[in-house]
Scaffold this active site. Structure first.
Site, short mmCIF file in Angstrom:
data_model
loop_
_atom_site.label_atom_id
_atom_site.label_comp_id
_atom_site.label_asym_id
_atom_site.label_seq_id
_atom_site.Cartn_x
_atom_site.Cartn_y
_atom_site.Cartn_z
N GLY A 141 0.80 -1.22 0.00
CA GLY A 141 0.00 0.00 0.00
C GLY A 141 0.83 1.26 0.00
O GLY A 141 1.93 1.32 -0.56
N CYS A 142 0.32 2.28 0.68
CA CYS A 142 0.95 3.60 0.69
C CYS A 142 2.33 3.58 1.35
O CYS A 142 3.13 4.49 1.15
CB CYS A 142 0.06 4.60 1.43
SG CYS A 142 -1.56 4.86 0.67
#
Length: 352
Positions: A141-142
Site C-alpha cells: 500500500g501507501c
C-alpha cells in the site's frame, strides 16, 4: 546508501474536485447510490479537504465510472509501465547514469497485478541489462516506498550492486470501486495516479545535494490490518478506509521516530525537513499534533496533497523532490510512510 537521482511522473490529465463532482452527478452511478453517498461525496469534493485536484490516467472523467475487472486491468497495464519509465528516466538523468549502469531494479505497486511482474516491463522500457536483478514488491500500500528503499539498501550493502533503481508506481484509477460505504467513497475522492523513482548508490554521486540514508525502523501491527487495506470483491480491489487511520498513522510514526532518534542520540528538534506521507489532511493534522509540529513543518506534504491528492506509495518521492527544490535546510531530514498492514516506516537522512 546515497540518493543519486530523483524523478516523478503523472498522467497528462488533471481533474479538479469540482470537475469530479460534476462528472459523478452526471453518471449512472449517482442514481445507483443512496442519499448518504451523495452527501459524503459532496462533502469531500466541494469543501476544503486539503486537496484541489488529481492527475488520473483517463482521457475523460466518464471513463472512471466504467468499473469492471477487464477495464481496470487494461488501465493498469497501459499506464503503470509508462509512468514508472517516465519517472525512472528523470532519476537516471539526474544521477548522470546510463540505464545499463543499473545493477538492480525494485518496483513497488498495490493497484494492479501482473505475472510476470511489473519490473520486467519497466526493465524493458528502460533497456536495462538482461542480468539486472529485478524485484517486485506488492501489497504494501501507501507504505511501500521505504521497504523498497530498505531492500535497495541491503542490495548495496551486500556488495552485489553499485546502483539500484527504486520505483513506486500507482494507477489508483485502475483500482476504482464505488458503493455506499463512506470509506470507499472517500477513498475514491482522495487518490491520484503517479510514479516516483530514485537512483540509490553505494557511494555519493555528483547529485545536487548529498543525501545519505543513515538509519531506519519499521513497525508492523497485523492486529490493525482491517483499518486500512484492499479486499477483493467481484474480481476488483475495494479499498477499506476507516476513521482509525489518522490516529494509527500518527501513533506508529511517532514510535518509530523515537526509536531512531534514541539510537542516533538526537532529538526530533534536530529535524530540518519532514518528508512525510500525507494520506489525507486529517492524517497530517494528527501527525502535527502528536509530534508537536507547526503546519509549516509539514508544508511539503500538504503542498503535494493539495496539488496531486494521495499518490499512495509514490507520494514521498514527490515530497522529497519538493523539499529539494525549495532548498530546505541541510542537516537531519526525516522520511516516513505508512499504509496497509497496518505498517509504518521511518528513515533518518543526512542532507548537505
Amino acid at each position: 546508501m546515497f540518493i543519486s537521482g530523483l524523478g516523478t511522473a503523472v498522467p497528462a490529465q488533471r481533474y479538479s474536485k469540482a470537475e469530479c463532482w460534476s462528472a459523478f452527478q452526471a453518471s449512472d452511478w449517482f442514481a445507483r447510490l443512496g442519499p448518504r453517498a451523495h452527501l459524503v461525496t459532496n462533502a469531500v469534493l466541494t469543501r476544503d479537504n486539503g486537496i484541489e485536484a488529481r492527475y488520473l490516467a483517463l482521457e475523460s472523467l466518464d471513463e472512471v465510472f466504467q468499473i469492471d475487472p477487464d477495464t481496470l486491468h487494461k488501465r493498469f497495464m497501459e499506464n503503470a509501465p509508462l509512468l514508472a519509465r517516465n519517472a525512472a528516466v528523470k532519476a537516471l538523468d539526474q544521477a548522470r547514469l546510463a540505464p545499463r549502469q543499473i545493477d538492480a531494479l525494485v518496483v513497488s505497486t498495490c493497484t494492479g497485478y501482473l505475472c510476470p511482474g511489473l519490473s520486467g516491463y519497466v526493465a524493458e522500457r528502460l533497456d536495462l541489462r538482461s542480468n539486472v536483478q529485478a524485484f517486485d514488491l506488492v501489497g504494501q500500500g501507501c507504505a511501500a516506498a521505504l521497504p523498497n528503499f530498505n531492500l535497495s539498501h541491503a542490495l548495496l550493502a551486500s556488495g552485489q550492486c553499485r546502483h539500484v533503481l527504486s520505483v513506486c508506481v500507482e494507477v489508483c484509477s485502475a483500482a476504482m470501486y464505488l458503493d455506499d460505504d463512506p470509506g470507499v467513497l472517500i477513498s475514491a475522492c482522495l487518490f491520484g495516479d503517479g510514479a516516483g523513482a530514485a537512483v540509490l548508490s553505494h557511494v555519493s554521486q555528483e547529485f545536487a545535494r548529498r543525501i545519505e540514508w543513515l538509519d531506519n525502523e519499521s513497525l508492523l501491527n497485523p492486529a490493525q490490518r482491517n483499518a486500512l487495506k484492499f479486499e477483493s470483491r467481484q474480481g476488483m480491489l475495494r479499498n477499506v478506509l476507516t476513521r482509525q487511520v489518522p490516529h494509527l498513522a500518527a501513533d506508529h510514526a511517532h514510535q518509530i521516530l523515537d526509536t531512531v532518534m534514541r539510537r542516533a542520540g538526537r532529538d526530533a528538534a534536530d529535524i530540518k525537513a519532514w518528508i512525510v506521507h500525507a494520506g489525507g489532511r486529517d492524517v497530517l493534522l494528527a501527525i502535527e499534533k502528536k509530534f508537536g509540529l507547526d503546519p509549516h513543518d509539514l508544508r511539503y506534504s500538504a503542498r503535494i496533497l493539495h496539488d496531486y491528492g494521495n499518490l499512495s506509495s509514490a507520494f514521498v518521492y514527490f515530497v522529497l523532490q519538493a523539499a529539494l527544490a525549495d532548498q530546505a535546510h541541510a542537516g537531519a531530514w526525516w522520511l516516513s510512510s505508512f499504509g496497509a498492514g497496518f505498517s509504518c516506516h521511518g528513515a533518518l537522512l543526512a542532507v548537505e
